[in-house]
Design an enzyme around this catalytic site. Sequence first.
Site, PDB file in Angstrom:
ATOM      1  N   ASP A  64       0.833  -1.202   0.000  1.00 40.78           N
ATOM      2  CA  ASP A  64       0.000   0.000   0.000  1.00 40.78           C
ATOM      3  C   ASP A  64       0.872   1.258   0.000  1.00 40.78           C
ATOM      4  OD1 ASP A  64      -2.156  -1.713   0.241  1.00 40.78           O
ATOM      5  OD2 ASP A  64      -2.245  -1.523   2.427  1.00 40.78           O
TER       6      ASP A  64
HETATM    7  N1  URA Z   1      -1.216  -6.082   3.666  1.00 37.51           N
HETATM    8  C1  URA Z   1      -1.706  -4.842   3.744  1.00 37.51           C
HETATM    9  O1  URA Z   1      -2.740  -4.593   4.336  1.00 37.51           O
HETATM   10  N2  URA Z   1      -1.025  -3.857   3.136  1.00 37.51           N
HETATM   11  C2  URA Z   1       0.138  -4.041   2.491  1.00 37.51           C
HETATM   12  O2  URA Z   1       0.725  -3.093   1.980  1.00 37.51           O
HETATM   13  C3  URA Z   1       0.639  -5.366   2.417  1.00 37.51           C
HETATM   14  C4  URA Z   1      -0.062  -6.360   3.016  1.00 37.51           C
END
Ligand code: URA
Length: 234
Positions: A92
Amino acid sequence: GLGTRSQVKDLIKKGRVAVNGQTEKKSERKVDLSQDQVQADGQLISYTPWEYYLLNKPQGTVSATEDNRYPTVVDLIKDKKRKDLFPVGRLDVDTEGLLLITNDGNLTHCLLSPKKHVDKVYFARLTGTLPQDSVKRFQDGLVLDDGQKTRPAQLKVLNPGSSETEALLTIHEGKFHQVKRMFQALGCQVVYLKRISMGPLKLDDSLKPGQYRPLTAKELRELKDLETGRDEAK
Ligand code: URA
């Protein structure tokens, strides 16, 4: 990059190609790209078919090759020789940590394949209180907000009893926002998330967010073993 196969054969036949300073007229001549110098019309030819970088992704960057709002993780790789690099999977925008950047599609397919169950380890900082039986509930599989059930995951709380929990979570799949949604399923909010490993790759302490380095020969070998299934025999 000089032309088609037959155009290059023609160049060779005309004596315009040299290997280690000697004109080479036989196109079947094998060269070792790690040692031999190849020149065409006196210009040194360099060829980099595959590139592999381990990036410590900083917050505020997007795991994509193009974006209108944020810098992409590929933009951060200033030394790249190839224009076709991409990130292996997604973190993310507000997640930090280990991300492999490559142009090797087969390896990417293998690392992301649900069949391979490649381990991913995340460090998370949470608000809210984890239930007493969290370790078991992660191990048994949790039901996410959209009804999907997760595979067994391993939780390790690093600072039991603290107001802001810090934990390591190992997952073996990659659903959308998976880690955040797993903690949400137990009533907690992730306020900081960092991936610290993926299969055999581990994040170096030496790499600060935004920094990267090429994979070592050993790391690449371990990834290739995963791809060919050799690790499964161990
Ligand atoms: N899980 C998440 O919620 N976000 C990420 O960036 C990676 C795994």
